[in-house]
Design a protein around this motif. Structure first.
Motif, PDB file in Angstrom:
ATOM      1  N   ASP A   1     -49.216  18.317  27.159  1.00 49.04           N
ATOM      2  CA  ASP A   1     -48.561  17.745  25.974  1.00 49.04           C
ATOM      3  C   ASP A   1     -47.839  16.454  26.346  1.00 49.04           C
ATOM      4  N   GLY A   2     -47.087  16.565  27.430  1.00 53.15           N
ATOM      5  CA  GLY A   2     -46.296  15.411  27.849  1.00 53.15           C
ATOM      6  C   GLY A   2     -47.180  14.226  28.195  1.00 53.15           C
ATOM      7  N   VAL A   3     -48.254  14.519  28.882  1.00 54.89           N
ATOM      8  CA  VAL A   3     -49.159  13.440  29.266  1.00 54.89           C
ATOM      9  C   VAL A   3     -49.772  12.791  28.028  1.00 54.89           C
ATOM     10  N   GLN A   4     -50.197  13.615  27.107  1.00 56.89           N
ATOM     11  CA  GLN A   4     -50.782  13.063  25.874  1.00 56.89           C
ATOM     12  C   GLN A   4     -49.796  12.163  25.148  1.00 56.89           C
ATOM     13  N   ALA A   5     -48.594  12.710  24.995  1.00 58.63           N
ATOM     14  CA  ALA A   5     -47.583  11.959  24.262  1.00 58.63           C
ATOM     15  C   ALA A   5     -47.290  10.623  24.953  1.00 58.63           C
ATOM     16  N   ALA A   6     -47.102  10.698  26.257  1.00 58.31           N
ATOM     17  CA  ALA A   6     -46.764   9.475  26.992  1.00 58.31           C
ATOM     18  C   ALA A   6     -47.915   8.475  26.939  1.00 58.31           C
TER      19      ALA A   6
ATOM     20  N   PRO B   1     -37.946  22.945  33.942  1.00 58.66           N
ATOM     21  CA  PRO B   1     -37.891  21.514  34.193  1.00 58.66           C
ATOM     22  C   PRO B   1     -38.332  20.791  32.923  1.00 58.66           C
ATOM     23  N   GLU B   2     -37.575  19.815  32.535  1.00 59.65           N
ATOM     24  CA  GLU B   2     -37.891  19.010  31.362  1.00 59.65           C
ATOM     25  C   GLU B   2     -38.878  17.939  31.829  1.00 59.65           C
ATOM     26  N   VAL B   3     -40.143  18.123  31.493  1.00 61.51           N
ATOM     27  CA  VAL B   3     -41.146  17.268  32.106  1.00 61.51           C
ATOM     28  C   VAL B   3     -41.230  15.858  31.562  1.00 61.51           C
ATOM     29  N   ASN B   4     -40.768  15.673  30.339  1.00 63.74           N
ATOM     30  CA  ASN B   4     -41.068  14.397  29.700  1.00 63.74           C
ATOM     31  C   ASN B   4     -40.560  13.163  30.426  1.00 63.74           C
ATOM     32  N   LYS B   5     -39.379  13.259  30.966  1.00 59.53           N
ATOM     33  CA  LYS B   5     -38.861  12.090  31.653  1.00 59.53           C
ATOM     34  C   LYS B   5     -39.773  11.701  32.818  1.00 59.53           C
ATOM     35  N   GLY B   6     -40.048  12.658  33.656  1.00 59.11           N
ATOM     36  CA  GLY B   6     -40.886  12.377  34.817  1.00 59.11           C
ATOM     37  C   GLY B   6     -42.274  11.904  34.427  1.00 59.11           C
ATOM     38  N   ILE B   7     -42.841  12.550  33.430  1.00 62.50           N
ATOM     39  CA  ILE B   7     -44.176  12.151  32.993  1.00 62.50           C
ATOM     40  C   ILE B   7     -44.146  10.751  32.404  1.00 62.50           C
ATOM     41  N   GLY B   8     -43.120  10.492  31.612  1.00 57.51           N
ATOM     42  CA  GLY B   8     -42.984   9.159  31.032  1.00 57.51           C
ATOM     43  C   GLY B   8     -42.971   8.094  32.112  1.00 57.51           C
TER      44      GLY B   8
ATOM     45  N   THR C   1     -36.717  16.118  35.632  1.00 56.04           N
ATOM     46  CA  THR C   1     -37.775  15.807  36.588  1.00 56.04           C
ATOM     47  C   THR C   1     -37.781  14.303  36.786  1.00 56.04           C
ATOM     48  N   GLU C   2     -38.346  13.876  37.884  1.00 59.50           N
ATOM     49  CA  GLU C   2     -38.374  12.438  38.119  1.00 59.50           C
ATOM     50  C   GLU C   2     -39.628  12.069  38.890  1.00 59.50           C
ATOM     51  N   LEU C   3     -40.056  10.866  38.675  1.00 59.05           N
ATOM     52  CA  LEU C   3     -41.237  10.409  39.395  1.00 59.05           C
ATOM     53  C   LEU C   3     -40.843   9.997  40.804  1.00 59.05           C
ATOM     54  N   VAL C   4     -41.610  10.478  41.757  1.00 56.36           N
ATOM     55  CA  VAL C   4     -41.409  10.042  43.135  1.00 56.36           C
ATOM     56  C   VAL C   4     -42.630   9.210  43.507  1.00 56.36           C
ATOM     57  N   VAL C   5     -42.432   7.902  43.593  1.00 53.73           N
ATOM     58  CA  VAL C   5     -43.572   7.045  43.871  1.00 53.73           C
ATOM     59  C   VAL C   5     -43.824   6.988  45.372  1.00 53.73           C
ATOM     60  N   ARG C   6     -45.018   7.379  45.754  1.00 54.64           N
ATOM     61  CA  ARG C   6     -45.404   7.236  47.156  1.00 54.64           C
ATOM     62  C   ARG C   6     -46.691   6.423  47.157  1.00 54.64           C
ATOM     63  N   GLY C   7     -47.554   6.742  48.076  1.00 53.37           N
ATOM     64  CA  GLY C   7     -48.691   5.842  48.209  1.00 53.37           C
ATOM     65  C   GLY C   7     -49.945   6.146  47.409  1.00 53.37           C
ATOM     66  N   SER C   8     -50.012   7.305  46.765  1.00 51.16           N
ATOM     67  CA  SER C   8     -51.287   7.675  46.158  1.00 51.16           C
ATOM     68  C   SER C   8     -51.506   7.095  44.769  1.00 51.16           C
ATOM     69  N   SER C   9     -50.522   6.343  44.288  1.00 52.50           N
ATOM     70  CA  SER C   9     -50.720   5.685  42.996  1.00 52.50           C
ATOM     71  C   SER C   9     -50.385   4.212  43.160  1.00 52.50           C
ATOM     72  N   GLY C  10     -51.007   3.396  42.351  1.00 61.06           N
ATOM     73  CA  GLY C  10     -50.719   1.970  42.474  1.00 61.06           C
ATOM     74  C   GLY C  10     -51.664   1.144  41.622  1.00 61.06           C
ATOM     75  N   ARG C  11     -51.681  -0.118  41.932  1.00 60.76           N
ATOM     76  CA  ARG C  11     -52.470  -1.054  41.136  1.00 60.76           C
ATOM     77  C   ARG C  11     -53.951  -0.817  41.354  1.00 60.76           C
ATOM     78  N   LEU C  12     -54.648  -0.918  40.281  1.00 59.46           N
ATOM     79  CA  LEU C  12     -56.100  -0.737  40.317  1.00 59.46           C
ATOM     80  C   LEU C  12     -56.752  -2.016  40.838  1.00 59.46           C
TER      81      LEU C  12
END
Lengths: 351, 351
Positions: free
Chosen positions: A217-222, A179-186, A338-349
């Motif tokens: 790596d991906g997280v750092q870069a992003a 899986p190419e992680v960068n897209k999803g991580i980005g 890979t892709e981000l699947v937004v559900r409820g565990s992330s959001g505005r602080l």
DNA sequence: AATTTTTTGGCCAGCGGTTGCCGCGGCTGG
DNA sequence: CCAGCCGCGGCAACCGCTGGCCAAAAAATT
């Protein structure tokens, strides 16, 4: 008195050898040969070398085979040829749902191509894994290694012997499905940044995990790109329990958002944080990886960077089978998105 | 010019037959025999018939075997003996977490006894299952059928050929491992009754599922005993989706508590009810079966009648292996206990 | 019509182990 | 001192299928 002379009883087996276990042993090509009056080798060819025998005898033999309800003996075939119509799949942990989809993908593809899947697990240990792999090598045509923990060199050594395909890791000279992680991580990091987060933590997985390193790596870069601060935390095991244990480090880190090596960690972490009175996502956002079965059961449901695991499993199987049957050997690395699947565990602080 | 006379090059393989794929084919008992100066049959015996050769030659042979890094060729062994050191496991649905634990239990036990597990799935279809079973029979020493969907008779026919162990179903004349549901169900129903419920619904699983029938029987019996009304509802598939679909029937039934054939259904049902604004457990109690991975992720966490799935898997494997290696054939039914795990999805009825 | 080429089928030697049977040497017992 | 038995190792016949090689038959070519 040794031969009770069974009168009309079906064919008393001359040499009292190995009747499949009950009475009627299964038919062999010799039986077919006898019935049809041809040579066993002709039967063999009729059944496995299309076009090698005349249409007429082919028909004759096929009918007899159907009549006798013949099936090849895979062992007898494997002995002279070395081909077994079987391949192995080694996963790091059978109980980890991440692998369920991989297993299923591989099994399904195998079944379609008339191959049989043999399963083993390494219990997250490099040596167990290598042992299992070696054992398997004797009996399979090829091997799929899902998230292998052993050395690159060991993998390459294995691959010199029989075709090997690796999932979730890139090994030079060996066909891989990653899986190419960068897209999803980005997507994940940008979403976090947009929600006001300034410091994110990454909970790493097993030290030997290639994928864990890639994700970090991906997280750092992003994060750099989005001008966020990134810190790395370690986990004991990539499981729900491991996630629970890392909760205090997460809190101590001061990060307001955390990405974990996998969903299991994320789930454990979330459980522990909630038990400590932390509100997710208001006080802290959690993002997992993989989108395993159950990731949407939690409250809030888990935001996660999805890897197409089932596709990885079947792609790997397809790659392997192509290598096995096919002619050319492409042997490159197959990257899946890979892709981000937004559900409820992330959001505005909030705070 | 046929023999280029390679000088000091490592052993030119005389007949250019089947070098394992690269150069060095693996060692055979003949190689060991040559090195040690004994007869191949002696090597064979040394390696597989404990006590048949003298301690001295045994040592000699073992050393040589280790030196040459010998491993038996399973196919060559299987051919004359019929033994393969392999057994099959057929599950109804690989992606159903219920089976994960079974698979793992079986795999682990297999590995301990030096057996290899071959996996197949039936996709919940009786015919696919039978086909897979037949195919497997040729290559394995025995078979474990987890939640089989085929006829009892088909199972018995299979069992006449090679040892078969069945999980989650009782078939006359075939060794079985079945969770004894009554205890767990009794606990569940009494708990429901104690919480003020008067009418409970049971959401059934696949029509061919023996276990679904047992559970319904158990629910009826327990309800009668506790003087509760029991109604039965059907589900399309025993999955999360199936659970969602059955939600309206549940509501329509007027039951205030529902037991579902499995946890997947329970989870889907709960999701759908909650989406419709129903509060669990205040307005309706939900109890699942099995206690699968993820059952405690939900909010509220799922109350469920736990079956020791992992234990079933390993017990079945152990039973099978005993049958295979052992002498006596007990062949009874092994019953394992179930128990109610109370979590948050069941409780006192508020209204 | 004779000859060359292509089919088509038979023969046989394995693949790597296993196992029944036999024989040899040594130990025991009469 | 010799028969008898036992422990240990060799011999050889498979297990069921494959594939190289060759010859007979059929088809194509001259």
């Amino acid at each position: 008195m040794t031969e009770p002379k069974t009168p009309d009883d079906a064919a008393t087996p001359g040499p009292v050898k190995k009747p499949a276990r009950n009475g009627k042993s299964s038919a062999t090509i010799y039986d077919i040969a006898k019935v049809t009056g041809v040579n066993p080798s002709t039967v063999s060819r009729a059944l496995s070398k299309p076009g090698r025998v005349s249409a007429k005898t082919l028909k004759l033999i096929e009918d007899a085979a159907a009549e006798l309800n013949y099936q090849v003996n895979p062992f007898a075939r494997a002995l002279p040829t070395g081909r077994t119509s079987t391949f192995g799949l080694i996963v790091a942990d059978i109980t980890n749902p991440t692998f369920f989809d991989i297993i299923r993908g591989a099994e399904t593809t195998a079944a379609v191509r008339d191959y049989t899947l043999v399963l083993a697990e390494s219990a997250e240990s490099a040596v167990t894994e290598l042992t299992a792999a070696r054992r398997m090598m004797a009996t399979v045509d090829g091997l799929i290694l899902a998230s292998p923990r052993m050395d690159d060199d060991d993998i390459r050594t294995l691959a010199r012997d029989k075709p090997v395909v690796v999932i979730n890791r890139e090994v030079d000279g060996v066909p891989c499905v990653v899986p190419e992680v960068n897209k999803g991580i980005g997507e994940a990091v940008r979403s976090l940044a947009a929600n006001g987060h300034r410091k994110v933590a990454f909970v790493a997985g097993p030290a030997q995990s290639w994928m864990s390193a890639r994700r970090w790596d991906g997280v750092q870069a992003a994060c750099e790109w989005s001008r966020l601060e990134a810190v790395r935390l370690e986990s004991a095991k990539p499981t729900v329990d491991g996630g629970r244990q890392v909760a205090r480090d997460v809190l101590a880190s001061g990060a307001t958002a955390v990405l974990t090596y996998n969903d299991l960690l994320a789930i454990g972490l979330m459980q522990e944080l909630q038990a400590a009175g932390v509100v997710v996502p208001d006080q802290i956002s959690i993002v997992g990886f993989d989108d395993i079965f159950g990731a949407d059961f939690t409250t809030p449901p888990l935001t996660t960077v999805r890897s197409p695991l089932g596709a990885c499993g079947s792609s790997a199987a397809r790659l392997l089978l192509d290598l096995l049957q096919g002619t050319g050997e492409p042997a490159g690395t197959l990257r899946v998105e890979t892709e981000l699947v937004v559900r409820g565990s992330s959001g505005r602080l909030l705070s």
